[in-house]
Write a protein that holds these residues in place. Structure first.
Motif, PDB file in Angstrom:
ATOM      1  N   UNK A  10      -2.227  33.243  67.474  1.00  0.00           N
ATOM      2  CA  UNK A  10      -3.555  32.812  67.918  1.00  0.00           C
ATOM      3  C   UNK A  10      -4.611  33.288  66.935  1.00  0.00           C
ATOM      4  N   UNK A  11      -5.723  32.604  66.906  1.00  0.00           N
ATOM      5  CA  UNK A  11      -6.826  32.967  66.022  1.00  0.00           C
ATOM      6  C   UNK A  11      -7.739  34.011  66.632  1.00  0.00           C
ATOM      7  N   UNK A  12      -7.166  35.110  67.068  1.00  0.00           N
ATOM      8  CA  UNK A  12      -7.911  36.226  67.670  1.00  0.00           C
ATOM      9  C   UNK A  12      -7.514  37.505  66.958  1.00  0.00           C
ATOM     10  N   UNK A  13      -8.379  38.501  67.000  1.00  0.00           N
ATOM     11  CA  UNK A  13      -8.097  39.760  66.307  1.00  0.00           C
ATOM     12  C   UNK A  13      -6.928  40.488  66.960  1.00  0.00           C
ATOM     13  N   UNK A  16      -8.088  42.744  69.888  1.00  0.00           N
ATOM     14  CA  UNK A  16      -8.342  42.137  71.199  1.00  0.00           C
ATOM     15  C   UNK A  16      -7.044  41.672  71.859  1.00  0.00           C
ATOM     16  N   UNK A  17      -6.110  41.149  71.073  1.00  0.00           N
ATOM     17  CA  UNK A  17      -4.826  40.698  71.617  1.00  0.00           C
ATOM     18  C   UNK A  17      -4.029  41.891  72.145  1.00  0.00           C
ATOM     19  N   UNK A  18      -3.974  42.978  71.374  1.00  0.00           N
ATOM     20  CA  UNK A  18      -3.251  44.169  71.808  1.00  0.00           C
ATOM     21  C   UNK A  18      -3.881  44.757  73.070  1.00  0.00           C
ATOM     22  N   UNK A  19      -5.198  44.869  73.085  1.00  0.00           N
ATOM     23  CA  UNK A  19      -5.883  45.444  74.251  1.00  0.00           C
ATOM     24  C   UNK A  19      -5.557  44.647  75.516  1.00  0.00           C
ATOM     25  N   UNK A  20      -5.544  43.335  75.395  1.00  0.00           N
ATOM     26  CA  UNK A  20      -5.264  42.482  76.549  1.00  0.00           C
ATOM     27  C   UNK A  20      -3.810  42.624  77.015  1.00  0.00           C
ATOM     28  N   UNK A  21      -2.857  42.459  76.100  1.00  0.00           N
ATOM     29  CA  UNK A  21      -1.448  42.459  76.495  1.00  0.00           C
ATOM     30  C   UNK A  21      -0.908  43.838  76.839  1.00  0.00           C
ATOM     31  N   UNK A  22      -1.485  44.894  76.285  1.00  0.00           N
ATOM     32  CA  UNK A  22      -1.005  46.236  76.620  1.00  0.00           C
ATOM     33  C   UNK A  22      -1.581  46.737  77.947  1.00  0.00           C
ATOM     34  N   UNK A  23      -2.461  45.946  78.559  1.00  0.00           N
ATOM     35  CA  UNK A  23      -2.848  46.177  79.945  1.00  0.00           C
ATOM     36  C   UNK A  23      -1.875  45.336  80.769  1.00  0.00           C
ATOM     37  N   UNK A  24      -0.772  45.920  81.180  1.00  0.00           N
ATOM     38  CA  UNK A  24       0.331  45.176  81.787  1.00  0.00           C
ATOM     39  C   UNK A  24      -0.072  44.447  83.063  1.00  0.00           C
ATOM     40  N   UNK A  25      -1.178  44.868  83.676  1.00  0.00           N
ATOM     41  CA  UNK A  25      -1.641  44.175  84.880  1.00  0.00           C
ATOM     42  C   UNK A  25      -2.086  42.735  84.580  1.00  0.00           C
ATOM     43  N   UNK A  95      -1.200  41.322  62.333  1.00  0.00           N
ATOM     44  CA  UNK A  95      -2.395  40.611  61.892  1.00  0.00           C
ATOM     45  C   UNK A  95      -1.989  39.616  60.808  1.00  0.00           C
ATOM     46  N   UNK A  96      -2.453  38.390  60.944  1.00  0.00           N
ATOM     47  CA  UNK A  96      -2.097  37.349  59.971  1.00  0.00           C
ATOM     48  C   UNK A  96      -3.232  37.078  58.992  1.00  0.00           C
ATOM     49  N   UNK A  97      -4.336  37.778  59.118  1.00  0.00           N
ATOM     50  CA  UNK A  97      -5.510  37.520  58.300  1.00  0.00           C
ATOM     51  C   UNK A  97      -6.438  36.529  58.981  1.00  0.00           C
ATOM     52  N   UNK A  98      -5.853  35.511  59.601  1.00  0.00           N
ATOM     53  CA  UNK A  98      -6.645  34.516  60.344  1.00  0.00           C
ATOM     54  C   UNK A  98      -6.556  34.741  61.844  1.00  0.00           C
ATOM     55  N   UNK A  99      -5.723  35.669  62.257  1.00  0.00           N
ATOM     56  CA  UNK A  99      -5.525  35.915  63.680  1.00  0.00           C
ATOM     57  C   UNK A  99      -4.416  36.912  63.894  1.00  0.00           C
ATOM     58  N   UNK A 100      -3.638  36.680  64.946  1.00  0.00           N
ATOM     59  CA  UNK A 100      -2.587  37.610  65.338  1.00  0.00           C
ATOM     60  C   UNK A 100      -1.319  36.869  65.711  1.00  0.00           C
ATOM     61  N   UNK A 142      -8.342  32.261  75.255  1.00  0.00           N
ATOM     62  CA  UNK A 142      -9.584  32.456  76.008  1.00  0.00           C
ATOM     63  C   UNK A 142     -10.283  33.775  75.680  1.00  0.00           C
ATOM     64  N   UNK A 143      -9.591  34.669  74.966  1.00  0.00           N
ATOM     65  CA  UNK A 143     -10.174  35.971  74.630  1.00  0.00           C
ATOM     66  C   UNK A 143     -11.325  35.816  73.638  1.00  0.00           C
ATOM     67  N   UNK A 144     -12.218  36.793  73.661  1.00  0.00           N
ATOM     68  CA  UNK A 144     -13.236  36.870  72.622  1.00  0.00           C
ATOM     69  C   UNK A 144     -12.555  37.210  71.305  1.00  0.00           C
ATOM     70  N   UNK A 145     -13.227  37.024  70.221  1.00  0.00           N
ATOM     71  CA  UNK A 145     -12.647  37.256  68.894  1.00  0.00           C
ATOM     72  C   UNK A 145     -12.080  38.639  68.813  1.00  0.00           C
TER      73      UNK A 145
END
Length: 145
Positions: A10-13, A16-25, A95-100, A142-145
């Motif tokens: 995805x084109x997100x940092x 932000x991706x780690x913070x979201x997915x590591x909240x297992x809830x 990190x892919x440079x353009x996203x994650x 849907x996440x912010x950048x």
């Protein structure tokens, strides 16, 4: 053992991706098999426990997950257990440079008599993996950048 592995980009940092997915809830938002996930104890790091209720093959099942590893923006791993199955969920982040890029791997090992009918579950687990991949991609977009 049944293993499901999917890669979502995805084109997100990565932060932000780690913070979201590591909240297992958040599994209730992206994993269509999840009915509920509640943090029982801990701060999200190793040793944190979650109670997860999922629907699979027309039945609800509950697993207690314990965080095994949490390395910021790199890896998040949990082990889930109940009397019939042991699950190891590992998410790695790059990190892919353009996203994650997230690689999600779930390994299921059945116990006791349930091991005998494991081959019958393979197609259902493939479908579950496909649905989780799509749900994860949709939620992450849907996440912010």
């Amino acid at each position: 053992m049944i293993t499901i592995e999917r890669v979502v980009t995805v084109g997100k940092s990565v932060e932000s991706v780690f913070a979201y997915l590591s909240d297992f809830e958040t599994t209730t938002e992206w994993d269509p098999g999840t009915v509920s996930t509640v943090k029982v104890d801990g701060d999200g790091g190793p040793g944190t426990t979650y109670r997860n209720t999922s629907s699979f093959a027309g039945r609800e099942t509950e697993l207690e997950y314990v965080v095994q590893q949490r390395e910021a923006n790199r890896v998040f791993q949990l082990r889930g257990e109940n009397k019939t199955v042991s699950a190891l969920d590992t998410m790695t982040f790059r990190s892919t440079g353009e996203g994650t890029e997230v690689t999600y791997r779930a390994e299921f090992e059945f116990k006791g008599v349930t091991r005998l009918i494991e081959p019958l579950f393979k197609s259902q687990f493939k479908k579950l993996g496909d649905e989780a991949e799509e749900g994860m991609r949709t939620a992450l977009e849907k996440l912010g950048r």
